[in-house]
Design a protein around this motif. Structure first.
Motif, PDB file in Angstrom:
ATOM      1  N   VAL A 160       0.832  -1.204   0.000  1.00 29.40           N
ATOM      2  CA  VAL A 160       0.000   0.000   0.000  1.00 29.40           C
ATOM      3  C   VAL A 160       0.869   1.257   0.000  1.00 29.40           C
ATOM      4  N   LEU A 161       1.976   1.174   0.739  1.00 30.09           N
ATOM      5  CA  LEU A 161       2.893   2.315   0.838  1.00 30.09           C
ATOM      6  C   LEU A 161       3.995   2.192  -0.220  1.00 30.09           C
ATOM      7  N   ASN A 162       4.105   3.187  -1.065  1.00 27.60           N
ATOM      8  CA  ASN A 162       5.163   3.212  -2.077  1.00 27.60           C
ATOM      9  C   ASN A 162       6.302   4.083  -1.594  1.00 27.60           C
ATOM     10  N   LEU A 163       7.488   3.508  -1.532  1.00 25.17           N
ATOM     11  CA  LEU A 163       8.687   4.243  -1.145  1.00 25.17           C
ATOM     12  C   LEU A 163       9.602   4.274  -2.363  1.00 25.17           C
ATOM     13  N   THR A 164       9.917   5.479  -2.845  1.00 24.36           N
ATOM     14  CA  THR A 164      10.755   5.605  -4.045  1.00 24.36           C
ATOM     15  C   THR A 164      12.106   6.198  -3.661  1.00 24.36           C
ATOM     16  N   THR A 165      13.156   5.440  -3.929  1.00 23.19           N
ATOM     17  CA  THR A 165      14.519   5.899  -3.630  1.00 23.19           C
ATOM     18  C   THR A 165      15.424   5.467  -4.775  1.00 23.19           C
ATOM     19  N   PRO A 166      16.572   6.136  -4.939  1.00 16.22           N
ATOM     20  CA  PRO A 166      17.507   5.671  -5.968  1.00 16.22           C
ATOM     21  C   PRO A 166      18.168   4.367  -5.527  1.00 16.22           C
ATOM     22  N   GLN A 205      22.688   1.301   3.153  1.00 12.15           N
ATOM     23  CA  GLN A 205      21.770   0.799   4.168  1.00 12.15           C
ATOM     24  C   GLN A 205      20.346   0.659   3.622  1.00 12.15           C
ATOM     25  N   SER A 206      19.473   0.147   4.499  1.00 15.07           N
ATOM     26  CA  SER A 206      18.058   0.079   4.164  1.00 15.07           C
ATOM     27  C   SER A 206      17.344   1.284   4.748  1.00 15.07           C
ATOM     28  N   VAL A 207      16.461   1.850   3.947  1.00 13.12           N
ATOM     29  CA  VAL A 207      15.593   2.918   4.426  1.00 13.12           C
ATOM     30  C   VAL A 207      14.193   2.344   4.525  1.00 13.12           C
ATOM     31  N   MET A 208      13.543   2.623   5.656  1.00  9.73           N
ATOM     32  CA  MET A 208      12.219   2.069   5.898  1.00  9.73           C
ATOM     33  C   MET A 208      11.220   3.211   5.991  1.00  9.73           C
ATOM     34  N   ALA A 209      10.023   2.989   5.513  1.00  9.28           N
ATOM     35  CA  ALA A 209       8.950   3.961   5.704  1.00  9.28           C
ATOM     36  C   ALA A 209       7.761   3.234   6.309  1.00  9.28           C
ATOM     37  N   LEU A 210       7.054   3.926   7.198  1.00  6.78           N
ATOM     38  CA  LEU A 210       5.839   3.388   7.805  1.00  6.78           C
ATOM     39  C   LEU A 210       4.738   4.419   7.616  1.00  6.78           C
ATOM     40  N   ALA A 211       3.555   3.955   7.238  1.00  5.60           N
ATOM     41  CA  ALA A 211       2.415   4.852   7.073  1.00  5.60           C
ATOM     42  C   ALA A 211       1.356   4.493   8.101  1.00  5.60           C
ATOM     43  N   HIS A 216       1.293   0.486   7.641  1.00  8.64           N
ATOM     44  CA  HIS A 216       1.855  -0.184   6.464  1.00  8.64           C
ATOM     45  C   HIS A 216       3.326   0.168   6.348  1.00  8.64           C
ATOM     46  N   SER A 217       4.107  -0.769   5.849  1.00  9.08           N
ATOM     47  CA  SER A 217       5.549  -0.525   5.778  1.00  9.08           C
ATOM     48  C   SER A 217       6.088  -0.756   4.382  1.00  9.08           C
ATOM     49  N   ALA A 218       7.254  -0.193   4.124  1.00 11.58           N
ATOM     50  CA  ALA A 218       7.996  -0.427   2.882  1.00 11.58           C
ATOM     51  C   ALA A 218       9.466  -0.245   3.211  1.00 11.58           C
ATOM     52  N   ARG A 219      10.316  -0.918   2.446  1.00  5.12           N
ATOM     53  CA  ARG A 219      11.741  -0.891   2.774  1.00  5.12           C
ATOM     54  C   ARG A 219      12.546  -0.995   1.495  1.00  5.12           C
ATOM     55  N   ASN A 220      13.537  -0.106   1.343  1.00  4.87           N
ATOM     56  CA  ASN A 220      14.403  -0.122   0.168  1.00  4.87           C
ATOM     57  C   ASN A 220      15.861  -0.102   0.590  1.00  4.87           C
ATOM     58  N   GLU A 221      16.675  -0.811  -0.166  1.00  2.25           N
ATOM     59  CA  GLU A 221      18.128  -0.763   0.041  1.00  2.25           C
ATOM     60  C   GLU A 221      18.701   0.338  -0.849  1.00  2.25           C
ATOM     61  N   ILE A 222      19.595   1.159  -0.290  1.00  2.46           N
ATOM     62  CA  ILE A 222      20.247   2.214  -1.075  1.00  2.46           C
ATOM     63  C   ILE A 222      21.756   2.069  -0.919  1.00  2.46           C
ATOM     64  N   LYS A 223      22.443   1.960  -2.055  1.00  2.00           N
ATOM     65  CA  LYS A 223      23.906   1.893  -2.010  1.00  2.00           C
ATOM     66  C   LYS A 223      24.444   3.323  -2.003  1.00  2.00           C
ATOM     67  N   VAL A 224      25.239   3.657  -0.999  1.00  2.00           N
ATOM     68  CA  VAL A 224      25.762   5.015  -0.865  1.00  2.00           C
ATOM     69  C   VAL A 224      27.252   5.016  -1.197  1.00  2.00           C
ATOM     70  N   THR A 225      27.640   5.819  -2.183  1.00  2.00           N
ATOM     71  CA  THR A 225      29.040   5.868  -2.600  1.00  2.00           C
ATOM     72  C   THR A 225      29.867   6.679  -1.610  1.00  2.00           C
ATOM     73  N   ILE A 226      29.415   7.900  -1.300  1.00  2.00           N
ATOM     74  CA  ILE A 226      30.119   8.748  -0.332  1.00  2.00           C
ATOM     75  C   ILE A 226      29.118   9.118   0.757  1.00  2.00           C
ATOM     76  N   GLY A 227      29.429   8.730   1.988  1.00  2.00           N
ATOM     77  CA  GLY A 227      28.485   8.933   3.096  1.00  2.00           C
ATOM     78  C   GLY A 227      28.254  10.403   3.395  1.00  2.00           C
ATOM     79  N   GLY A 228      27.077  10.677   3.944  1.00  2.00           N
ATOM     80  CA  GLY A 228      26.664  12.063   4.172  1.00  2.00           C
ATOM     81  C   GLY A 228      26.741  12.483   5.615  1.00  2.00           C
ATOM     82  N   CYS A 229      27.888  12.225   6.271  1.00  2.00           N
ATOM     83  CA  CYS A 229      27.995  12.643   7.659  1.00  2.00           C
ATOM     84  C   CYS A 229      28.987  13.776   7.830  1.00  2.00           C
ATOM     85  N   GLY A 230      29.615  14.176   6.751  1.00  2.00           N
ATOM     86  CA  GLY A 230      30.539  15.297   6.806  1.00  2.00           C
ATOM     87  C   GLY A 230      31.730  15.044   7.708  1.00  2.00           C
ATOM     88  N   GLY A 231      32.038  13.755   7.908  1.00  2.00           N
ATOM     89  CA  GLY A 231      33.056  13.320   8.841  1.00  2.00           C
ATOM     90  C   GLY A 231      34.386  14.013   8.660  1.00  2.00           C
TER      91      GLY A 231
END
Lengths: 151, 101
Positions: free
Chosen positions: A52-58, A122-128, A136-151
């Protein structure tokens, strides 16, 4: 016991990696954090992965600082039956909670997009949460090339 | 902020908003190794003629210059009011009218 050259190499490589990551003080969300965030949102109701829940990620995010995320629920948005809120959780970020969207019948359609930071692959999860209380839940895996923590 | 200038009654329109803000995550360190404190916009809301349409609660993983795209059903002419609030309590507001056609 004989130690082959290959196993010696792989062991030392492993130690080197452990040393590299071991020096990082950054803590990532634990399984308990994620479970708590889910429980806080759902009020203890088990989510159903019903489609029911559509989660769209790259599939691949080259820059973890800005990853486009969209959610959509194909639901009526009448005062009797509507989508109340949708939460997005990043399971391997320092904090699992990313954002919660709140809708009303005046939203017309339960759809929202934003851009988020992901520390690593990591996996990103959404709950409605629907107005009848169901989750309702949905879950997508996203491959991250350069992490966004500004380390 | 992008909102159509006019819509027919019953139309569902798409609204896009972008606000300039560093969204300091509280995860970064400065050159001396001190953690830079978190300073993000933590709340956004959209009202139409005083009635809530859409809102969100944000944490540190929302990107800098937060962008949102969402929808609204238009039944009458009126004014959209957008409000962003950050950790320091600074409030940013923007308004735009929409006409019926």
């Amino acid at each position: 016991m004989s130690i082959s050259r290959r196993s010696l190499l792989s062991t030392s490589a492993g130690l080197l990696l452990a040393g590299f990551f071991g020096t990082s003080t950054r803590a990532f969300a634990s399984v308990e954090d994620v479970e708590k965030a889910i429980a806080d949102f759902s009020g203890g109701i088990s989510p159903t992965d019903s489609g029911v829940l559509n989660l769209t990620t790259p599939e691949i995010a080259e820059n973890g600082n800005s990853v486009p995320v969209s959610v959509f629920v194909d639901s009526p948005m009448s005062p009797d039956s509507y989508v109340e809120s949708i939460i997005i959780l990043a399971e391997d970020n320092p904090h699992a909670d990313v954002i919660t969207f709140h809708f009303t019948p005046a939203s017309g359609v339960a759809s929202a997009s934003t851009r988020i930071r992901l520390a690593r692959t990591q996996s990103v999860m959404a709950l409605a949460k629907m107005s009848d209380g169901s989750i309702h839940s949905a879950r997508n895996e996203i491959k991250v090339t350069i992490g966004g923590c500004g380390g | 902020m992008k909102i159509p200038k006019s819509a027919a009654a019953g139309d569902i329109i798409t609204i896009k908003t972008l606000v300039s803000h560093a969204m300091e995550s509280g995860q970064r360190k400065d050159l001396d190794g001190e953690v830079i404190p978190r300073m993000i916009i933590n709340k956004f809301s959209c009202e139409f003629n005083g009635n809530p349409v859409f809102s969100c609660d944000m944490h540190s993983a929302v990107s800098a210059n937060p962008y949102f795209e969402f929808s609204a059903r238009i039944e009458e002419a009126g004014t959209f009011k957008m409000t962003w609030v950050d950790d320091n309590g600074v409030v940013i507001e923007a308004e735009q009218d929409i006409a019926l056609r």
